[in-house]
Design an enzyme around this catalytic site. Structure first.
Site, PDB file in Angstrom:
ATOM      1  CD  GLU A 114      -3.084  -0.698   0.297  1.00 20.61           C
ATOM      2  OE1 GLU A 114      -2.855   0.187  -0.738  1.00 20.61           O
ATOM      3  OE2 GLU A 114      -4.226  -1.374   0.299  1.00 20.61           O
TER       4      GLU A 114
HETATM    5  C1  BLG Z   1     -10.378   0.570  -1.656  1.00 20.99           C
HETATM    6  C2  BLG Z   1     -11.289   0.611  -0.391  1.00 20.99           C
HETATM    7  C3  BLG Z   1     -12.267   0.001  -0.467  1.00 20.99           C
HETATM    8  C4  BLG Z   1     -13.171   0.368  -1.613  1.00 20.99           C
HETATM    9  C5  BLG Z   1     -12.262   0.296  -2.937  1.00 20.99           C
HETATM   10  O1  BLG Z   1     -11.228   1.065  -2.773  1.00 20.99           O
HETATM   11  O2  BLG Z   1      -9.388   1.370  -1.504  1.00 20.99           O
HETATM   12  N1  BLG Z   1     -10.367  -0.032   0.713  1.00 20.99           N
HETATM   13  C6  BLG Z   1      -9.978   0.441   1.775  1.00 20.99           C
HETATM   14  O3  BLG Z   1     -10.267   1.680   1.964  1.00 20.99           O
HETATM   15  C7  BLG Z   1      -8.757  -0.062   2.601  1.00 20.99           C
HETATM   16  O4  BLG Z   1     -12.981  -0.191   0.720  1.00 20.99           O
HETATM   17  O5  BLG Z   1     -14.229  -0.735  -1.855  1.00 20.99           O
HETATM   18  S1  BLG Z   1     -15.618  -0.161  -1.658  1.00 20.99           S
HETATM   19  O6  BLG Z   1     -16.081   0.266  -0.317  1.00 20.99           O
HETATM   20  O7  BLG Z   1     -16.750  -1.382  -1.769  1.00 20.99           O
HETATM   21  O8  BLG Z   1     -16.221   1.106  -2.510  1.00 20.99           O
HETATM   22  C8  BLG Z   1     -12.831   0.776  -4.041  1.00 20.99           C
HETATM   23  O9  BLG Z   1     -13.412   2.059  -4.012  1.00 20.99           O
HETATM   24  C9  BLG Z   1      -6.662   1.085  -1.487  1.00 20.99           C
HETATM   25  C10 BLG Z   1      -8.236   0.815  -2.269  1.00 20.99           C
HETATM   26  C11 BLG Z   1      -7.933   2.055  -3.534  1.00 20.99           C
HETATM   27  C12 BLG Z   1      -6.524   1.711  -4.068  1.00 20.99           C
HETATM   28  N2  BLG Z   1      -5.872   1.545  -2.501  1.00 20.99           N
HETATM   29  C13 BLG Z   1      -6.540   0.071  -0.533  1.00 20.99           C
HETATM   30  O10 BLG Z   1      -5.957  -0.943  -1.560  1.00 20.99           O
HETATM   31  C14 BLG Z   1      -6.034   3.109  -4.352  1.00 20.99           C
HETATM   32  O11 BLG Z   1      -5.665   3.590  -3.570  1.00 20.99           O
HETATM   33  N3  BLG Z   1      -5.996   2.904  -5.679  1.00 20.99           N
HETATM   34  C15 BLG Z   1      -5.309   4.118  -6.519  1.00 20.99           C
HETATM   35  C16 BLG Z   1      -3.961   3.853  -7.143  1.00 20.99           C
HETATM   36  S2  BLG Z   1      -3.421   5.207  -7.723  1.00 20.99           S
HETATM   37  O12 BLG Z   1      -2.826   6.172  -6.962  1.00 20.99           O
HETATM   38  O13 BLG Z   1      -4.504   5.824  -8.580  1.00 20.99           O
HETATM   39  O14 BLG Z   1      -2.485   4.757  -8.707  1.00 20.99           O
END
Ligand code: BLG
Length: 488
Positions: A316
């Site tokens: 993360e």
């Molecule tokens: C996750 C949330 C989920 C959520 C999904 O996004 O975050 N998880 C957490 O907060 C721990 O709860 O699911 S939902 O509640 O059903 O909507 C979808 O919205 C986090 C993710 C998103 C990801 N990292 C943890 O893995 C992230 O930051 N992606 C972006 C990457 S970048 O910066 O654009 O490259």
């Protein structure tokens, strides 16, 4: 004088009768069972191996390692139990092959060299590796065999590398090297990393497995041609077991099992790249100790393995409490605002709070998954939902089922997840578009980090003061391992 002679006809009968008697006698003798039959009769396959990260070791969940995983499948295919025996060193391993009563298979990352032809019969190859000269970053890089002269070099006693260097000595009389049967490959790499020796010679797979733990070791050059790793049997055994081994190796090659194991054990470099492996090793030393206590504490509360939480944290944020994604997700465990609120996290940038929230959230997701998803897949599905959300994961499972694949198997669902980013597919789903490729990488990376952390923090260090006791220096040799694991 009368000399009794047999008529020609009579002589023919006599010969025929003798031949029949001989045949009857031969048939009445018990036939020596073949090597394969002896294994089957014993109901167990005895396998001698080495205790090292690339072959066999124990982690929190029990026995593991590339050779172990492969040979376990072979024993299963024969329908017999697997009995692992650990050799103290390579000489001991070959001695056991030759002298042991009963068939023993050696599965220990062995190279089929001409010099070993009298010591063992080798199977077909399951992995091609290159012998590599290893030096320490910051020192002058040797570029050719002549540069090895005047250096302090150490290799394993009885290894193909010792044979290779001995052969090189005939061309380079000034070349000196030491051999040791007190160490394993990890120890040699650590000695180069710490500057205790100048160089060593190891196989590329061993380096791939260990590079992340030793930030300063570098490949100088490949010494000679690529070589093949094979399993070995005692020279006196017949070829019945060897044939089974070769058929099995063909089969795992064809069905992709071998590739999966290679990815899992030697694929760190593929995923991390050399720069990533170096960075990981540094972060392991510099960052993890700051958060280790919190990972352990929250893992215990949620009945999780702390290394699993730590692996998530690394994926993360690279263990950075102030990390922020483009999408505004924040903190060491990258919680969205909504998740943070649901988990009662008031400050996402507070590492302890973030770890607590992340641990609680992943445990909650895991508990809510359908019963039909079993471990270990359950863990991979929980991670995917943590990253992409439970709704999108459900969509992917439905698409998986519609394709005639198994929606409870991660191997199948991960093939389908990337379709959530293609309109022709997401337009048919309930929750619509998602960057479905992201959770696939997310899970793969966490599995790698978890594997690495598992090896670095072996169970015997569990209760000790990890940060002080050398948690981040995986120079755990076979002696410490077996002392602490009486099972070995
Ligand atoms: C996750 C949330 C989920 C959520 C999904 O996004 O975050 N998880 C957490 O907060 C721990 O709860 O699911 S939902 O509640 O059903 O909507 C979808 O919205 C986090 C993710 C998103 C990801 N990292 C943890 O893995 C992230 O930051 N992606 C972006 C990457 S970048 O910066 O654009 O490259």
């Amino acid at each position: 004088m009368f000399v009794p002679t047999m008529s020609r006809k009579c002589c023919g009968y006599w010969l025929l009768a003798s031949a029949m008697l001989l045949l009857l006698w031969a048939c009445s003798q018990p036939l020596k069972p073949s090597t394969l039959e002896r294994v089957q009769k014993a109901g167990e396959l005895r396998v001698v191996t080495r205790n090292s990260p690339a072959t066999y070791f124990q982690d929190r969940n029990g026995e593991t390692g590339f050779e172990y995983e492969l040979v376990k499948r072979f024993a299963k295919s024969l329908g017999v139990e697997l009995k692992i025996e650990i050799a103290d060193n390579l000489d001991d391993l070959f001695l056991r092959l030759e002298q042991d009563k009963g068939p023993v298979l050696a599965a220990a990352g062995l190279i089929d060299t001409p010099a070993r032809a009298t010591q063992a019969q080798f199977s077909s190859s399951y992995l091609q590796v290159s012998p590599q000269i290893i030096y320490r970053q910051g020192q002058r890089r040797p570029r050719r065999p002549a540069d090895l002269q005047g250096k302090r070099i150490m290799v394993l006693k009885g290894s193909s590398h010792a044979q290779q260097l001995a052969a090189l000595q005939t061309e380079l009389p000034e070349l000196q090297f030491e051999v040791s049967d007190e160490v394993e490959v990890v120890d040699l790499l650590r000695m180069v990393d710490e500057g205790q020796i100048d160089l060593t010679l190891v196989d590329s797979n061993e380096l791939a497995m260990n590079q992340v733990y030793f930030p300063k070791v570098r490949v100088a050059f490949d010494l000679g041609e690529p070589t093949n790793l094979s399993w070995a049997l005692a020279p006196g055994e017949d070829d019945s077991l060897l044939k089974e081994v070769n058929a099995f190796l063909d089969q795992v090659q064809d069905n992709g099992t071998l590739q999966q194991l290679k990815d899992r054990y030697y694929g760190h470099i593929d995923v991390l790249g050399y720069v990533g492996a170096y960075t990981f090793a540094q972060h392991l030393q510099q960052r993890l100790p700051r958060y280790e206590k919190a990972f352990r504490q929250e893992a215990q509360v949620q009945s999780l393995d702390w290394r699993f939480l730590a692996a998530m944290g690394y994926q993360e944020s690279l263990w950075q409490p102030d990390a922020t994604s483009k999408t505004g997700v924040r903190g060491l465990m990258m919680l969205t605002l909504r998740t943070a609120n649901a988990m009662a996290v008031s400050n996402r940038l507070d590492a302890a709070q973030s770890i607590r929230g992340g641990a609680k959230y992943i445990a909650k997701i895991q508990a809510q998954l359908p019963e039909s998803i079993q471990e270990p897949d359950r863990t991979w599905f929980a991670l995917a939902a943590y990253n992409v959300g439970g709704g999108h994961l459900e969509d992917a499972r439905r698409l998986t089922e519609a394709e005639g694949l198994n929606p409870n198997k991660w191997l199948d669902v991960k093939k389908i997840l990337p379709r959530l980013a293609q309109k022709q597919w997401y337009s048919k789903t309930r929750y619509g578009y998602a960057r479905g490729g992201e959770p696939v990488h997310f899970v793969a990376n966490i599995r790698r980090y978890y594997d690495i952390l598992t090896w670095v923090t072996l169970p015997q260090l569990e209760d000790s003061q990890l940060a002080e006791s050398g948690l981040h220096m995986p120079g755990i040799n076979k002696r410490t391992l077996s002392e602490n694991n009486p099972a070995l």
